[in-house]
Design a protein around this motif. Structure first.
Motif, PDB file in Angstrom:
ATOM      1  N   UNK A 171      -4.051  18.374  -4.849  1.00  0.00           N
ATOM      2  CA  UNK A 171      -3.788  19.718  -5.375  1.00  0.00           C
ATOM      3  C   UNK A 171      -2.422  20.221  -4.922  1.00  0.00           C
ATOM      4  N   UNK A 172      -2.089  19.951  -3.649  1.00  0.00           N
ATOM      5  CA  UNK A 172      -0.783  20.366  -3.136  1.00  0.00           C
ATOM      6  C   UNK A 172       0.343  19.667  -3.892  1.00  0.00           C
ATOM      7  N   UNK A 173       0.213  18.366  -4.099  1.00  0.00           N
ATOM      8  CA  UNK A 173       1.249  17.617  -4.807  1.00  0.00           C
ATOM      9  C   UNK A 173       1.409  18.158  -6.230  1.00  0.00           C
ATOM     10  N   UNK A 174       0.294  18.415  -6.905  1.00  0.00           N
ATOM     11  CA  UNK A 174       0.366  18.970  -8.258  1.00  0.00           C
ATOM     12  C   UNK A 174       1.064  20.322  -8.265  1.00  0.00           C
ATOM     13  N   UNK A 175       0.756  21.146  -7.268  1.00  0.00           N
ATOM     14  CA  UNK A 175       1.379  22.465  -7.187  1.00  0.00           C
ATOM     15  C   UNK A 175       2.879  22.348  -6.937  1.00  0.00           C
ATOM     16  N   UNK A 176       3.263  21.484  -6.015  1.00  0.00           N
ATOM     17  CA  UNK A 176       4.686  21.300  -5.718  1.00  0.00           C
ATOM     18  C   UNK A 176       5.419  20.740  -6.932  1.00  0.00           C
ATOM     19  N   UNK A 177       4.759  19.857  -7.662  1.00  0.00           N
ATOM     20  CA  UNK A 177       5.390  19.311  -8.859  1.00  0.00           C
ATOM     21  C   UNK A 177       5.634  20.426  -9.869  1.00  0.00           C
ATOM     22  N   UNK A 178       4.641  21.294 -10.035  1.00  0.00           N
ATOM     23  CA  UNK A 178       4.819  22.412 -10.953  1.00  0.00           C
ATOM     24  C   UNK A 178       5.934  23.346 -10.518  1.00  0.00           C
ATOM     25  N   UNK A 179       6.035  23.593  -9.220  1.00  0.00           N
ATOM     26  CA  UNK A 179       7.105  24.449  -8.712  1.00  0.00           C
ATOM     27  C   UNK A 179       8.476  23.823  -8.948  1.00  0.00           C
ATOM     28  N   UNK A 180       8.561  22.510  -8.786  1.00  0.00           N
ATOM     29  CA  UNK A 180       9.842  21.837  -9.015  1.00  0.00           C
ATOM     30  C   UNK A 180      10.216  21.872 -10.495  1.00  0.00           C
ATOM     31  N   UNK A 181       9.229  21.757 -11.373  1.00  0.00           N
ATOM     32  CA  UNK A 181       9.498  21.845 -12.808  1.00  0.00           C
ATOM     33  C   UNK A 181       9.961  23.241 -13.203  1.00  0.00           C
ATOM     34  N   UNK A 182       9.326  24.253 -12.638  1.00  0.00           N
ATOM     35  CA  UNK A 182       9.721  25.632 -12.940  1.00  0.00           C
ATOM     36  C   UNK A 182      11.165  25.879 -12.512  1.00  0.00           C
ATOM     37  N   UNK A 211       6.580  11.477  -6.489  1.00  0.00           N
ATOM     38  CA  UNK A 211       5.759  10.373  -6.980  1.00  0.00           C
ATOM     39  C   UNK A 211       5.317   9.454  -5.849  1.00  0.00           C
ATOM     40  N   UNK A 212       6.014   9.510  -4.718  1.00  0.00           N
ATOM     41  CA  UNK A 212       5.616   8.711  -3.561  1.00  0.00           C
ATOM     42  C   UNK A 212       4.303   9.205  -2.963  1.00  0.00           C
ATOM     43  N   UNK A 213       3.868  10.397  -3.368  1.00  0.00           N
ATOM     44  CA  UNK A 213       2.633  10.974  -2.836  1.00  0.00           C
ATOM     45  C   UNK A 213       1.523  10.972  -3.876  1.00  0.00           C
ATOM     46  N   UNK A 214       1.621  10.075  -4.830  1.00  0.00           N
ATOM     47  CA  UNK A 214       0.576   9.934  -5.834  1.00  0.00           C
ATOM     48  C   UNK A 214       0.095   8.504  -5.886  1.00  0.00           C
ATOM     49  N   UNK A 215      -0.826   8.242  -6.783  1.00  0.00           N
ATOM     50  CA  UNK A 215      -1.329   6.879  -6.928  1.00  0.00           C
ATOM     51  C   UNK A 215      -0.373   6.099  -7.827  1.00  0.00           C
ATOM     52  N   UNK A 216      -0.125   4.842  -7.466  1.00  0.00           N
ATOM     53  CA  UNK A 216       0.739   4.008  -8.281  1.00  0.00           C
ATOM     54  C   UNK A 216      -0.116   3.064  -9.128  1.00  0.00           C
ATOM     55  N   UNK A 217       0.555   2.219  -9.874  1.00  0.00           N
ATOM     56  CA  UNK A 217      -0.182   1.327 -10.778  1.00  0.00           C
ATOM     57  C   UNK A 217      -1.098   0.379 -10.020  1.00  0.00           C
ATOM     58  N   UNK A 218      -0.621  -0.079  -8.864  1.00  0.00           N
ATOM     59  CA  UNK A 218      -1.440  -1.010  -8.094  1.00  0.00           C
ATOM     60  C   UNK A 218      -2.722  -0.339  -7.626  1.00  0.00           C
TER      61      UNK A 218
END
Length: 293
Positions: free
Chosen positions: A177-188, A65-72
């Protein structure tokens, strides 16, 4: 993965609002980077897993989540969209069009009430008892945008919103795209982890004893989530879900395991993720500039 409800742009014309909703989602995240192979992951140590206060707060605390957009940054993006849309409308000849008429996401949804995120049922008891698996109702916007004065103004606003949302899209889409892919891999990897599998089985047994023989926590949302108000049965299921999740510490185990796999994936992609984080910082500065223009 279940997440909290997305922001709902409510621009002046309904057509602009619909377009804004779709493009704003695209502005914040890209598609999967299919070419990124998952490295060999090993079961991470658990320590003493503790469930976070809410599902949304748990997701925000994850390493990726540190590599995504936050609320601010999301707020800056909306401010920039409002500013750019109003400037565009003024150029098109609609001098009385204001930033408040451009886009409005509605009120914020409290963390505790947001729909749970992750492969488990995770709502606080006081929320589960009144909300069930239905999403919360956001607070009303502080200001209701005025309706368009004419069809021509509505069409112009729609086009200006499109242009503004395109202008605030991240330049480094491959990074998202990389962050989304890594997130999916971690969920799997988390879904296959023996400790998560065991905790989920304990959850299923607890729910069966409560009269809800669901095969998986996700089945509850699929069964009950939808239009209308929650039924008495749904509220009872959500309450049992909260109790069974806490009894076996499913949320604590799930988040601890997920975070462990994400740290491994971050270590394997340090250079690319560092470049993406830099691009996010640069975009934040640009959004601030656009919002002040």
């Amino acid at each position: 993965m279940r997440t909290g409800p997305g922001r709902r742009p409510a621009g002046v014309p309904m057509r602009a609002a619909a377009t804004g909703a779709a493009l704003l989602a695209l502005a914040g995240c890209g598609g999967g980077a299919g070419g990124t192979a998952a490295p060999a992951l090993t079961p991470p140590p658990l320590g003493t897993p503790t469930a976070p206060p809410s599902g949304r707060e748990g997701m925000l605390a994850l390493p990726l989540s540190a590599y995504g957009t936050d609320r601010e940054q999301d707020a800056r993006r909306q401010q920039a969209v409002r500013a750019l849309t109003a400037d565009c409308m003024h150029t098109a000849g609609w001098a009385d069009f204001t930033r408040d008429d451009a886009l409005d996401s509605g009120g914020a949804v409290p963390d505790a009430a947001a729909l749970p995120a992750g492969a488990f049922g995770y709502l606080r008891a006081e929320v589960a008892a009144v909300q069930g698996f239905h999403g919360p109702t956001a607070a009303a916007p502080a200001r209701t945008p005025r309706p368009p004065a004419s069809e021509a103004e509505g069409t112009a606003a729609q086009e200006c919103v499109k242009k503004a949302l395109t202008a605030v899209r991240p330049a480094d889409t491959s990074g998202s795209e990389l962050v989304n892919t890594l997130f999916g891999q971690s969920l799997d990897a988390t879904g296959r982890d023996a400790r998560v599998v065991g905790a989920t089985r304990a959850w299923s047994a607890c729910m069966k004893d409560a009269g809800f023989a669901e095969a998986s926590p996700d089945g509850l949302v699929a069964r009950y989530h939808g239009p209308g108000r929650p039924t008495a049965e749904e509220l009872a299921a959500a309450t049992a879900d909260e109790r069974c999740t806490a009894a076996g510490n499913l949320a604590g185990v799930w988040f601890a395991v997920l975070a462990g796999y994400q740290r491994q994936l971050i270590d394997a992609n340090q250079e690319r993720l560092a470049a993406y984080r830099k691009s996010l910082a640069e975009q934040t500065a640009e959004l601030t500039r656009l919002a002040g223009s």
